[in-house]
Design a protein around this motif. Structure first.
Motif, PDB file in Angstrom:
ATOM      1  N   TRP A 140      43.704  70.111 -31.796  1.00 49.22           N
ATOM      2  CA  TRP A 140      43.835  68.853 -31.058  1.00 49.22           C
ATOM      3  C   TRP A 140      45.279  68.401 -31.027  1.00 49.22           C
ATOM      4  CZ3 TRP A 140      39.132  65.712 -33.363  1.00 49.22           C
ATOM      5  CH2 TRP A 140      37.951  66.210 -32.781  1.00 49.22           C
ATOM      6  N   LYS A 141      45.925  68.539 -32.182  1.00 50.66           N
ATOM      7  CA  LYS A 141      47.325  68.131 -32.299  1.00 50.66           C
ATOM      8  C   LYS A 141      48.175  68.946 -31.309  1.00 50.66           C
ATOM      9  CE  LYS A 141      51.209  66.870 -34.494  1.00 50.66           C
ATOM     10  NZ  LYS A 141      51.730  65.523 -34.368  1.00 50.66           N
ATOM     11  N   LYS A 142      47.929  70.259 -31.327  1.00 47.70           N
ATOM     12  CA  LYS A 142      48.691  71.147 -30.464  1.00 47.70           C
ATOM     13  C   LYS A 142      48.506  70.776 -29.004  1.00 47.70           C
ATOM     14  CE  LYS A 142      48.404  75.261 -32.478  1.00 47.70           C
ATOM     15  NZ  LYS A 142      47.644  76.509 -32.640  1.00 47.70           N
ATOM     16  N   ARG A 160      45.042  66.272 -27.642  1.00 40.84           N
ATOM     17  CA  ARG A 160      43.814  65.569 -27.270  1.00 40.84           C
ATOM     18  C   ARG A 160      42.906  65.411 -28.480  1.00 40.84           C
ATOM     19  NH1 ARG A 160      40.038  69.670 -24.299  1.00 40.84           N
ATOM     20  NH2 ARG A 160      40.362  71.521 -25.563  1.00 40.84           N
ATOM     21  N   GLY A 161      41.625  65.189 -28.254  1.00 41.18           N
ATOM     22  CA  GLY A 161      40.706  64.955 -29.364  1.00 41.18           C
ATOM     23  C   GLY A 161      40.465  63.466 -29.544  1.00 41.18           C
ATOM     24  N   PHE A 162      39.709  63.141 -30.568  1.00 43.04           N
ATOM     25  CA  PHE A 162      39.448  61.722 -30.818  1.00 43.04           C
ATOM     26  C   PHE A 162      39.539  61.417 -32.302  1.00 43.04           C
ATOM     27  CE2 PHE A 162      35.537  64.055 -30.625  1.00 43.04           C
ATOM     28  CZ  PHE A 162      34.802  63.596 -31.698  1.00 43.04           C
ATOM     29  N   VAL A 178      24.608  69.241 -27.293  1.00 42.56           N
ATOM     30  CA  VAL A 178      25.768  69.043 -28.169  1.00 42.56           C
ATOM     31  C   VAL A 178      26.557  70.343 -28.335  1.00 42.56           C
ATOM     32  CG1 VAL A 178      26.452  68.526 -30.545  1.00 42.56           C
ATOM     33  CG2 VAL A 178      24.786  67.090 -29.401  1.00 42.56           C
ATOM     34  N   VAL A 179      25.841  71.443 -28.572  1.00 40.10           N
ATOM     35  CA  VAL A 179      26.534  72.712 -28.803  1.00 40.10           C
ATOM     36  C   VAL A 179      27.289  73.141 -27.540  1.00 40.10           C
ATOM     37  CG1 VAL A 179      26.203  75.173 -29.250  1.00 40.10           C
ATOM     38  CG2 VAL A 179      25.013  73.488 -30.648  1.00 40.10           C
ATOM     39  N   THR A 180      26.604  73.062 -26.395  1.00 37.41           N
ATOM     40  CA  THR A 180      27.250  73.508 -25.157  1.00 37.41           C
ATOM     41  C   THR A 180      28.459  72.644 -24.825  1.00 37.41           C
ATOM     42  OG1 THR A 180      25.021  74.006 -24.413  1.00 37.41           O
ATOM     43  CG2 THR A 180      26.768  74.223 -22.792  1.00 37.41           C
ATOM     44  N   LEU A 181      28.281  71.347 -24.970  1.00 33.32           N
ATOM     45  CA  LEU A 181      29.379  70.440 -24.642  1.00 33.32           C
ATOM     46  C   LEU A 181      30.580  70.699 -25.546  1.00 33.32           C
ATOM     47  CD1 LEU A 181      29.970  67.977 -22.783  1.00 33.32           C
ATOM     48  CD2 LEU A 181      29.467  66.547 -24.765  1.00 33.32           C
ATOM     49  N   ALA A 182      30.295  70.856 -26.844  1.00 33.25           N
ATOM     50  CA  ALA A 182      31.389  71.068 -27.789  1.00 33.25           C
ATOM     51  C   ALA A 182      32.096  72.394 -27.515  1.00 33.25           C
ATOM     52  CB  ALA A 182      30.845  71.035 -29.217  1.00 33.25           C
ATOM     53  N   TYR A 196      36.182  72.331 -26.586  1.00 31.15           N
ATOM     54  CA  TYR A 196      37.199  72.787 -27.531  1.00 31.15           C
ATOM     55  C   TYR A 196      37.012  74.253 -27.851  1.00 31.15           C
ATOM     56  CZ  TYR A 196      37.260  67.763 -28.040  1.00 31.15           C
ATOM     57  OH  TYR A 196      37.296  66.433 -27.786  1.00 31.15           O
ATOM     58  N   ASN A 197      37.996  74.799 -28.511  1.00 31.34           N
ATOM     59  CA  ASN A 197      37.956  76.205 -28.850  1.00 31.34           C
ATOM     60  C   ASN A 197      37.394  76.391 -30.263  1.00 31.34           C
ATOM     61  OD1 ASN A 197      38.367  78.893 -29.100  1.00 31.34           O
ATOM     62  ND2 ASN A 197      40.553  78.682 -29.591  1.00 31.34           N
ATOM     63  N   TYR A 198      36.276  77.082 -30.344  1.00 30.10           N
ATOM     64  CA  TYR A 198      35.632  77.221 -31.641  1.00 30.10           C
ATOM     65  C   TYR A 198      35.845  78.563 -32.300  1.00 30.10           C
ATOM     66  CZ  TYR A 198      33.532  72.705 -31.523  1.00 30.10           C
ATOM     67  OH  TYR A 198      33.369  71.357 -31.537  1.00 30.10           O
ATOM     68  N   VAL A 199      36.334  79.515 -31.512  1.00 29.31           N
ATOM     69  CA  VAL A 199      36.617  80.815 -32.122  1.00 29.31           C
ATOM     70  C   VAL A 199      38.127  81.018 -32.078  1.00 29.31           C
ATOM     71  CG1 VAL A 199      36.041  83.259 -32.141  1.00 29.31           C
ATOM     72  CG2 VAL A 199      34.455  81.616 -31.137  1.00 29.31           C
TER      73      VAL A 199
END
Ligand code: SF4
Ligand code: SF4
Lengths: 414, 228
Positions: A144-146, A149-151, A400-404, A408-411
Motif C-alpha cells: 500500500w505504501k509503495k 493507496r489502502g486504508f 470478500v475474497v474476489t474483491l480483495a 490488491y496483490n496477494y501473491v
C-alpha cells in the motif's frame, strides 16, 4: 478483470437472495424453516460449524511458516489470512438468521452468562475476526505504501518504505503467533457448544473438540489451497508446486488423525451396547447411512489421493480432492444434527413390557393438518427458505475474497 | 424456599386434565404443550403394553422438572433463563434471543419455541375469533422481568413456570388444582413439615433421568398396583 466482475456480481446475487429469504423469515417467524421443537437446530448451525472449520486454514498456514520455518508456504500467507478472515466473517453472519429474536442479540453483550459455551464462542470468534483482519492488514501495508493507496494507513506516510517493510514483517509474525491458539480455540469452543451437553449422547464426548480441530486443519488448509490455486492459475502452477504439495500433505495428515478419532468414537459408542448407543449407531449407519457414507468416504478418498503422486501433482487433482473434502465435511456438520436430535433424550425402559428404550414424545410446536402434535422423531430436511438463507456465508465469502484479490496483490512476485 | 412437586403415579388415570388445565390457564399457542401425559411404552396414549399376555398401562405426566442443576439455564447466553428465589426456573420473554440452545440442552423435551406469532397461529388453525383463553394479564417477577404474557412474542422459548402468576399469590399451579385424581402435591421442599417433604421421606420417590445429575424438583411415586 472481466471475470472477477462477473464473480462479484454472482456473489452479490447470492447475498441478495439470502437477505430476501431472511427478511421473509423475520416476517413469518422460523415456522418457514423445517425445524421444530424436537429438531431445533438444523442447516444454519451446520453451515455455521462448516465455516468455522474452513476458517482455520489461514492462521495455521501463516503460523507454520514462522513456527516450523516452512519457507515454501511463505508466498501464501496473505491468501491464507484473507481466506480465514472471509470464512469467519461468513460463519459469524450465519448465526444471526438462526436467532429468533435477532433484534435482541445485544442481550448477549449486556447480560452475558459466562457459563454458556455460546458466550465463549462469541468471544473467540470475535477475537479471530479481528486477528485475521489485522493479519491481512499488516501484510498489505508495504504494498500500500509503495502504491500510495489502502486504508487505515495514513500513519505510514511519515515513515520510509524500509520502516514499513520491517514493521509489516515483525507484526505479521506476531499476529500469526497470537492467532494460532485462537484458531485452535474457535474449533475447540464451537465443539464444546455440543460436547458439553450430556443430554445428547452423540455430542457428549471429549473427542469432539480435538476432532473438530483435526477436521478444521484439513478443510481449512484445503480451502487456502483452492484459493491459492485459483489466484495463481494453471500457468504458474509449476512455480509454486512445492507449496501446494506441502498443503496437500497437511490436509492428508490431518485427515489421518480425524479418522483415528472417528474410529475410537464409534467404538466407544458401540462397545457398551446400551440402548442409547445402539440407537445412535442405527441412526448413523442405516437411517442416515447415505449422509454418513458421504461424510466418511469422500474425505477418506481425499486423504488417500493426496498421499499419492497423482493426487498432488496436478492443478485439477488438487482442486477435485479439495472439493470432495468440502462436501464430506459439510455432510459431517449435518450429521452433527441428525443423530443428536433424532434420539430423544427422555427415553425410558419399561421392563414389565420388555421394552428397553421408549422415547417420550415431544410437542412439535405447530398445529397442522396431517402432522402429529407429538412425535418421537422428526424427519428434518431443510426448507427452501433455509437453503436460500444459508447462501449468505457463501455469498459473503466469495464476494470478500474476489474483491480483495481484485484490489490488491496477494501473491508477492519473486 | 424451594418449590417442588410430588406426582403420585398410583393415582394417575391418564385423563390429561392437567395438560388441558395447563394449556388453557397459561394461554399456550396451538401445538405447544407445557405439560404432557403419555403411556410409557405405547406409541399412542392409553394403549396397553406388555408381553406374554400380561398387559399393563401406566401414565406418566411430564412437564418442566424444575432442575436444581438446570442445563437450560447454564447454556442460556443472555441470562433469559434463570432460577428465582423460590427455586423456580423461569424465562424472561423480553430477554430471550431465540437461540434455542436450551431446547438442545434440556433432557426432558419440555422447552418449546414460538415458531410463529401465537396470534397468527391461533387465527391460522381457526380458533374462534376474539376468543382469548388463559390468565389475561402480563405477570412480572419482583425485578420486573416478564415471565408470563397471554400472547408470547414470536421467536422466544417457553415452558412450565409452576404457574408463577398463581404461586406468587400463594395459590397452587393449575395442574395441581385441575387434577381430578388429586395426583399432584405442591409445596416447599425446604420445609420438613410440608406434605411434599413428608411424602418424599416416607415413600421412595423416583426422579426422571436422575443419572444426568439434573437434580429435578419434581418427584414421582412409582405405581405400586398389586399386580400379583
Ligand atoms: S426440565 Fe428442562 S427446562 Fe426444566 S429446568 Fe430442567 S433442564 Fe430446564
Ligand atoms: S432460546 Fe432464549 S431462553 Fe433459550 S437459551 Fe436462547 S436466549 Fe436462553
Amino acid at each position: 478483470m472481466k471475470k472477477s466482475n462477473l464473480i462479484l456480481g454472482l456473489a452479490g446475487v447470492l447475498i441478495l437472495i439470502s437477505l430476501i429469504a431472511w427478511g421473509y423469515q423475520i416476517n413469518k417467524g422460523l415456522i418457514v424453516t423445517n425445524m421444530r421443537n424436537p429438531f431445533s437446530w438444523g442447516l444454519y448451525i451446520a453451515t455455521f460449524a462448516f465455516f468455522v472449520g474452513v476458517a482455520a486454514g489461514g492462521l495455521i498456514i501463516s503460523s507454520s511458516v514462522y513456527l516450523f520455518n516452512i519457507e515454501k508456504l511463505k508466498p501464501f500467507t496473505r491468501i491464507a489470512s484473507l481466506s480465514a478472515f472471509a470464512s469467519i466473517l461468513g460463519a459469524g453472519a450465519m448465526i444471526f438468521p438462526d436467532m429468533g429474536r435477532v433484534d435482541r442479540v445485544w442481550n448477549i453483550f449486556v447480560y452475558p452468562n459466562f457459563k454458556s459455551p455460546l458466550v465463549w464462542d462469541v468471544v473467540v470468534i470475535s477475537a479471530y475476526l479481528l486477528i485475521t483482519f489485522l493479519s491481512v492488514y499488516v501484510q498489505l501495508l508495504p504494498d500500500w505504501k509503495k502504491e500510495g493507496r489502502g486504508f487505515l494507513n495514513g500513519w505510514t506516510k511519515s515513515h520510509p518504505q524500509e520502516y514499513v517493510e520491517a514493521f509489516s514483517k515483525k507484526w505479521s509474525k506476531r499476529v500469526a503467533l497470537v492467532g494460532l491458539p485462537v484458531a485452535i480455540l474457535i474449533h475447540t469452543v464451537t465443539a464444546l457448544i455440543f460436547a458439553t451437553q450430556e443430554s445428547r449422547g452423540w455430542w457428549n464426548t471429549a473427542v469432539l473438540p480435538p476432532d473438530f480441530v483435526s477436521v478444521a486443519i484439513a478443510s481449512g488448509t484445503a480451502f487456502v489451497l483452492v484459493i491459492a490455486l485459483l489466484a495463481v492459475g494453471k500457468d504458474q502452477f509449476e512455480q509454486y508446486k512445492e507449496a501446494f504439495q506441502r498443503m496437500a500433505l497437511i490436509v492428508a495428515g490431518a485427515l489421518v488423525v480425524h479418522f483415528f478419532f472417528v474410529s475410537v468414537d464409534l467404538l466407544i459408542h458401540g462397545w457398551w451396547g446400551s440402548p442409547e448407543g445402539k440407537e445412535v449407531l442405527s441412526l448413523i449407519f442405516s437411517h442416515y447411512g447415505f449422509l454418513y457414507g458421504t461424510e466418511l468416504l469422500l474425505p477418506a478418498f481425499t486423504m488417500v489421493f493426496f498421499l499419492t503422486k497423482k493426487g498432488k501433482n496436478s492443478f485439477n487433482a488438487l482442486i477435485i480432492g479439495s472439493l470432495l473434502l468440502f462436501i464430506g465435511v459439510f455432510a459431517h456438520r449435518l450429521m452433527l444434527m441428525y443423530p443428536a436430535f433424532n434420539s430423544i433424550p427422555l427415553t425410558l425402559a419399561i421392563p414389565g413390557a420388555g421394552i428397553e428404550s421408549w422415547a417420550y414424545p415431544v410437542a412439535i410446536g405447530q398445529l397442522q393438518e396431517g402432522v402429529p402434535v407429538f412425535v418421537s422423531s422428526w424427519a428434518y430436511t431443510p426448507s427452501l427458505v433455509e437453503y436460500a438463507v444459508a447462501l449468505l456465508p457463501f455469498g459473503l465469502l466469495v464476494f470478500v475474497v474476489t474483491l480483495a484479490l481484485k484490489m490488491y496483490n496477494y501473491v508477492p512476485q519473486k | 424456599m424451594r418449590l417442588g412437586m410430588v406426582i403420585d403415579l398410583d393415582r394417575c388415570i391418564g385423563c390429561r386434565s392437567c395438560a388441558v388445565a395447563c394449556k388453557s390457564h397459561n394461554a399456550q399457542p396451538p401445538g405447544t404443550w407445557w405439560n404432557r401425559v403419555f403411556t410409557p411404552g405405547a406409541s399412542f396414549h392409553q394403549a396397553a403394553v406388555g408381553k406374554d399376555g400380561a398387559l399393563q398401562m401406566e401414565s406418566l405426566p411430564v412437564s418442566c422438572q424444575m432442575c436444581d442443576n438446570p442445563a437450560c439455564q447454564k447454556v442460556c447466553p443472555s441470562g433469559a433463563t434463570y432460577t428465582d428465589e423460590q427455586g423456580v426456573v423461569l424465562i424472561d420473554y423480553e430477554r430471550c434471543i431465540g437461540c434455542r440452545y436450551c431446547i438442545a440442552a434440556c433432557p426432558y423435551g419440555v422447552r418449546q419455541y414460538n415458531w410463529e406469532d401465537p396470534k397468527k397461529a391461533k387465527e391460522r388453525v381457526g380458533y374462534e375469533k376474539g376468543y382469548e383463553y388463559g390468565y389475561p394479564e402480563d405477570f412480572r417477577d419482583k425485578d420486573g422481568r416478564l415471565v408470563f404474557t397471554p400472547n408470547r412474542p414470536v421467536g422466544v422459548v417457553e415452558k412450565c413456570t409452576f404457574c408463577a402468576q398463581y404461586t406468587s399469590q400463594g395459590e397452587e399451579p393449575a395442574c395441581v388444582r385441575g387434577c381430578p385424581g388429586k395426583v399432584r402435591l405442591f409445596g416447599d421442599l425446604d420445609d420438613p413439615n410440608s406434605e411434599v417433604s413428608k411424602l418424599i421421606k416416607k415413600r421412595q420417590p423416583i426422579r426422571l433421568k436422575e443419572e444426568l445429575g439434573t437434580s429435578p424438583k419434581v418427584f414421582y411415586l412409582a405405581p405400586a398396583k398389586p399386580i400379583r
